[in-house]
Design an enzyme around this catalytic site. Structure first.
Site, PDB file in Angstrom:
ATOM      1  N   LYS A   1       1.970   2.040  -5.079  1.00 36.43           N
ATOM      2  CA  LYS A   1       2.532   1.464  -6.313  1.00 36.43           C
ATOM      3  C   LYS A   1       1.621   1.710  -7.505  1.00 36.43           C
ATOM      4  CE  LYS A   1       2.559  -2.551  -4.279  1.00 36.43           C
ATOM      5  NZ  LYS A   1       2.197  -2.140  -2.916  1.00 36.43           N
TER       6      LYS A   1
ATOM      7  N   GLN B   1       2.256  -6.179  -3.063  1.00 33.80           N
ATOM      8  CA  GLN B   1       2.650  -6.203  -1.650  1.00 33.80           C
ATOM      9  C   GLN B   1       3.931  -5.376  -1.451  1.00 33.80           C
ATOM     10  OE1 GLN B   1       1.672  -9.636  -3.064  1.00 33.80           O
ATOM     11  NE2 GLN B   1      -0.275  -8.708  -2.589  1.00 33.80           N
TER      12      GLN B   1
ATOM     13  N   ASP C   1       0.812  -1.229   0.000  1.00 35.54           N
ATOM     14  CA  ASP C   1       0.000   0.000   0.000  1.00 35.54           C
ATOM     15  C   ASP C   1       0.837   1.267   0.000  1.00 35.54           C
ATOM     16  OD1 ASP C   1      -2.185  -1.709   0.142  1.00 35.54           O
ATOM     17  OD2 ASP C   1      -2.274  -1.612   2.328  1.00 35.54           O
TER      18      ASP C   1
ATOM     19  N   GLY D   1      -4.347  -4.486  -3.773  1.00 34.84           N
ATOM     20  CA  GLY D   1      -5.341  -3.457  -4.096  1.00 34.84           C
ATOM     21  C   GLY D   1      -4.571  -2.222  -4.504  1.00 34.84           C
ATOM     22  N   HIS D   2      -4.517  -1.947  -5.797  1.00 32.27           N
ATOM     23  CA  HIS D   2      -3.696  -0.854  -6.320  1.00 32.27           C
ATOM     24  C   HIS D   2      -4.608   0.250  -6.848  1.00 32.27           C
ATOM     25  CE1 HIS D   2      -0.189  -3.924  -7.046  1.00 32.27           C
ATOM     26  NE2 HIS D   2      -0.520  -3.792  -5.792  1.00 32.27           N
TER      27      HIS D   2
END
Ligand code: GDP
Ligand code: IMO
Ligand code: MG
Length: 424
Positions: A17, A224, A14, A41-42
């Site tokens: 990225k 990650q 988080d 979750g990007h």
């Protein structure tokens, strides 16, 4: 400008990225995910519109980029279809430029089921996983009992294998105290999505090598972060893949000679979701203030993220392990208004000063942070587009990071939107 680039998270995920990848994807012909799965979750914000990507590479909003889901990814067909539909609803049909690796392992209905059962059985010692079935899927891969995307070309045989898998997993789930999965219901929910992605599956290694030979430019997207790496992270409070440069290599099928510039993404402070030691954590009102200002709630699970000061011990460690060439520092704007900014520059354990995290989790839980306190800034950095436009103390904060880590900070995030960034 380097032809090929790798983007890696250097903390506990988080870091931002998605935003960095979206920006850099403008120059990329191919954007490649290499490890992890729908635990990621990007977030990408363009023109006021927020998109959260889980399995699709975050470069997908560049309409010219081919998107590759490499064989190191664990692929949940239901999650992928959901994501494709969301983009389709927004007018973007991504499927024609998406390649799914035939060697990628499929997340089967039994995997999230086992993830939940294992976490429940661990009680207070749980990892705090995303419950997306990531650990159980990688477990099957290592145990050589998994099902790969390439098997979808013979749907009948594949269905039989998945059914068999659920029956076998149910024995384990029951031993963990969970209800068994209803095989027919689970298959009815899984199979339509699996059928839909079958035509996207192909030999991704060939696709990547042909594109490389053709002089195309690549952007490799890490998921990650370094501290969640299965081998060098805060084990056992980690994810089940290699989140660093190693995962990019094993998960794509390209060689180290072809990767190019390595960009490490670092949030200007630290966050973590899930359990495990967090040396620079703030458990008081200052942590809560960071969480509210930074909107630190998980992009995948919505869970509140734990917040703390910037920890240069873990950032330095991650840079050394991954050969990081340049840092993208995100969310600097969230620190606007802090009177002073402690930065963790060392760990103390039993009177000794450490320059990296100890391997033993009990030791890591005991280390005391050594802080150096820098002055904060009262003028806003929000939306600044040049380094000179940043408050002087913010410039000093960035120079301090560069000096301590020995890696230049080339991008500085000053807001969530694509264009809220300083490029140096
Ligand atoms: P990822 O998993 O590394 O892609 O990061 P996430 O998307 O899970 O979380 C990062 C959050 O910070 C998202 O909500 C982004 O929109 C937001 N973000 C990224 N960069 C910046 C920045 O420079 N400033 C601010 N205020 N928000 C940012
Ligand atoms: P992105 O790519 C933050 C964390 C979970 C948990 C641990 C194991 O968005 O940065 P898992 O479901 O992988 O077995 O969970 O890893 N985790 C993440 N934390 N960002 C992520 O991804 C994460 N992916 C997994 O919270 O602590
Ligand atoms: Mg995220």
């Amino acid at each position: 400008m380097p032809r090929n680039r790798v983007v890696l998270g250097l903390q506990w995920g988080d870091e931002g990225k998605g935003k960095v990848i979206d920006l850099l994807a403008a120059d990329a012909d191919l954007v490649v995910r290499c490890q992890g799965g729908a635990n990621a979750g990007h977030t990408v914000v363009v023109g006021g519109k927020k998109t959260v990507l889980h399995l699709l590479p975050s470069g997908v909003l560049n309409p010219n980029a081919r998107c590759i889901i490499g064989h190191g990814v664990v692929l949940d067909p239901i999650a992928l279809c959901h994501e494709l539909d969301e983009l389709l609803a927004g007018g973007s049909d991504v499927a024609p430029r998406l390649v799914v690796a035939d060697r990628a392992h499929l997340v089967l209905p039994s995997h999230p089921h086992l993830d939940r059962a294992q976490e429940a059985a661990k009680g207070a010692g749980k990892v705090g996983t995303t419950l997306r079935g990531i650990g159980p899927c990688y477990t099957d891969k290592a145990a050589r009992t998994g099902v790969r995307a390439g098997e979808l070309c013979d749907l009948k045989a594949c269905e039989a294998r998945v059914r068999e898998h659920i029956v076998r997993s149910n024995v384990y789930a029951k031993a963990l105290g969970a209800e068994p999965l209803d095989v027919d219901a689970a298959m009815a929910a899984w199979l339509p999505s699996a059928m839909r992605i079958a035509p996207l599956v192909s030999d991704s290694i060939r696709v990547l090598h042909e594109a490389m030979a053709g002089g195309k430019s690549f952007l490799f997207e890490g998921a990650q972060g370094a501290q969640l790496d299965l081998d060098v992270g805060t084990y056992p409070y980690v994810t089940s893949s290699n989140t660093g440069i190693g995962g990019i290599l094993t998960g794509s099928g390209l060689s180290h000679k072809q990767l190019g510039q390595v960009i490490g993404v670092v949030k200007a402070y630290t966050t973590r979701v899930g359990s495990g030691p967090f040396t620079a954590e703030l458990t008081d009102a200052r942590g809560e203030a960071l969480r509210q200002r930074g909107r630190e709630f998980g992009a995948t699970t919505g869970r509140p993220r734990r917040c703390g000061w910037l920890d240069l011990v873990i950032v330095g460690y991650a840079c050394r392990l991954n050969g990081v060439d340049a840092i993208a520092l995100t969310k600097l704007d969230i620190l606007d208004g802090e009177r002073e900014l402690p930065v963790c520059t060392g760990y103390r354990l039993d009177g000794q000063v450490l320059d990296g995290p100890p391997a033993k989790i009990e030791d890591l839980a005991r280390v005391e942070p050594i802080y150096q306190t820098l002055p904060g800034w009262d003028k806003p950095s929000t939306g600044a587009r040049t380094f000179d436009a940043l408050p002087k103390q913010a410039q000093d904060y960035i120079r301090f990071i560069e000096q301590r880590i020995g890696v230049p900070v080339k991008w500085i995030g000053t807001g969530a939107a694509r264009d809220e960034i300083v490029v140096r």
